[in-house]
Write an enzyme that holds these catalytic residues in place. Sequence first.
Site, PDB file in Angstrom:
ATOM      1  N   HIS A  56      -0.014   4.945   7.175  1.00 46.57           N
ATOM      2  CA  HIS A  56       0.213   5.348   5.787  1.00 46.57           C
ATOM      3  C   HIS A  56       0.508   6.844   5.684  1.00 46.57           C
ATOM      4  O   HIS A  56      -0.219   7.653   6.268  1.00 46.57           O
ATOM      5  CB  HIS A  56      -1.012   5.009   4.930  1.00 46.57           C
ATOM      6  CG  HIS A  56      -1.300   3.549   4.865  1.00 46.57           C
ATOM      7  ND1 HIS A  56      -2.156   2.916   5.731  1.00 46.57           N
ATOM      8  CD2 HIS A  56      -0.817   2.581   4.033  1.00 46.57           C
ATOM      9  CE1 HIS A  56      -2.224   1.630   5.442  1.00 46.57           C
ATOM     10  NE2 HIS A  56      -1.409   1.400   4.422  1.00 46.57           N
ATOM     11  N   SER A  73       0.811  -1.222   0.000  1.00 45.10           N
ATOM     12  CA  SER A  73       0.000   0.000   0.000  1.00 45.10           C
ATOM     13  C   SER A  73       0.839   1.265   0.000  1.00 45.10           C
ATOM     14  O   SER A  73       0.372   2.315  -0.439  1.00 45.10           O
ATOM     15  CB  SER A  73      -0.926   0.004   1.222  1.00 45.10           C
ATOM     16  OG  SER A  73      -0.182  -0.140   2.416  1.00 45.10           O
ATOM     17  N   GLY A  80      -2.068  -4.191   1.015  1.00 48.70           N
ATOM     18  CA  GLY A  80      -2.217  -5.404   1.801  1.00 48.70           C
ATOM     19  C   GLY A  80      -1.258  -6.513   1.433  1.00 48.70           C
ATOM     20  O   GLY A  80      -1.266  -7.568   2.074  1.00 48.70           O
ATOM     21  N   ASN A  85       3.698  -5.276   5.695  1.00 48.33           N
ATOM     22  CA  ASN A  85       2.534  -6.053   6.144  1.00 48.33           C
ATOM     23  C   ASN A  85       2.951  -7.333   6.866  1.00 48.33           C
ATOM     24  O   ASN A  85       2.231  -7.811   7.752  1.00 48.33           O
ATOM     25  CB  ASN A  85       1.623  -6.368   4.955  1.00 48.33           C
ATOM     26  CG  ASN A  85       0.881  -5.138   4.477  1.00 48.33           C
ATOM     27  OD1 ASN A  85       0.278  -4.419   5.254  1.00 48.33           O
ATOM     28  ND2 ASN A  85       0.950  -4.880   3.178  1.00 48.33           N
ATOM     29  N   ASP A 107      -4.702   6.722  10.330  1.00 45.41           N
ATOM     30  CA  ASP A 107      -4.364   5.381  10.829  1.00 45.41           C
ATOM     31  C   ASP A 107      -2.968   5.313  11.432  1.00 45.41           C
ATOM     32  O   ASP A 107      -2.583   4.322  12.052  1.00 45.41           O
ATOM     33  CB  ASP A 107      -4.526   4.325   9.732  1.00 45.41           C
ATOM     34  CG  ASP A 107      -3.590   4.534   8.539  1.00 45.41           C
ATOM     35  OD1 ASP A 107      -2.663   5.360   8.612  1.00 45.41           O
ATOM     36  OD2 ASP A 107      -3.802   3.862   7.507  1.00 45.41           O
TER      37      ASP A 107
END
Length: 231
Positions: free
Chosen positions: A197, A48, A85, A113, A194
């Site tokens: 990111h 991502s 992801g 991830n 979040d």
Amino acid sequence: MKLQTAYGRFAARVNSRIAALLVFLICLAALPAAAQTGPVKLAILGDSLAAGYGLSPAQAFPARLDAALKAQNRNVTIINHGVSGDTTAGGLERIDWMMADKPDIVLVELGGNDGLRALDPAATERNLDAIVTKLKAAGATVWLAGMLAPRNFGAEYAKAFDGIFKKVADKHGVPLYAFFLDGVAQEPALNQPDGIHPNAKGVDVVVERILPFVTKNLDDHAASVRRPARP
């Protein structure tokens, strides 16, 4: 006698032209790959962070890196192979699909991830090793971007995970950018809500920090293939 003289002169001219043609062909064959003037294709095999999660395509890392390189008149085309992801295992599975674009260079930006999911560092290392091996076997130049594990999983996990990228880079002799989110991680003003990111400003910081690494290795790549990094 006159006929023989004329023939001799004709033969000399023919031989001279043949010799000149041979010299031209030899020089042509000796030309280095610098005659290749098309853009260097730089693919980003990532998650991502490359895909631009939460951002417009123009704000994503590949687009901003492309703009920074164009500002330096670099003859480079960026190909975005970021999948939100994705893990190192997922990246390994889609190498064949990515290589259909025939990139000259692949920047591997994977592992974040794996760390967020607390996957076994040994498995992540095996996947990264296989990714680099497969890319090099396909003829691509490989660069590796490192990642750091979340600290809430403990010091032991962090130590095992953080060391993966240097081990793989050293094993294969590929350039390593130590931490992809250098200068951005844990900076609220540079991240989306979040906290993981980067926002648009954060992406610009990532690009600013990694740009010297990219340009240096573009020049090294150009030297290795005798191909100009600039138009």
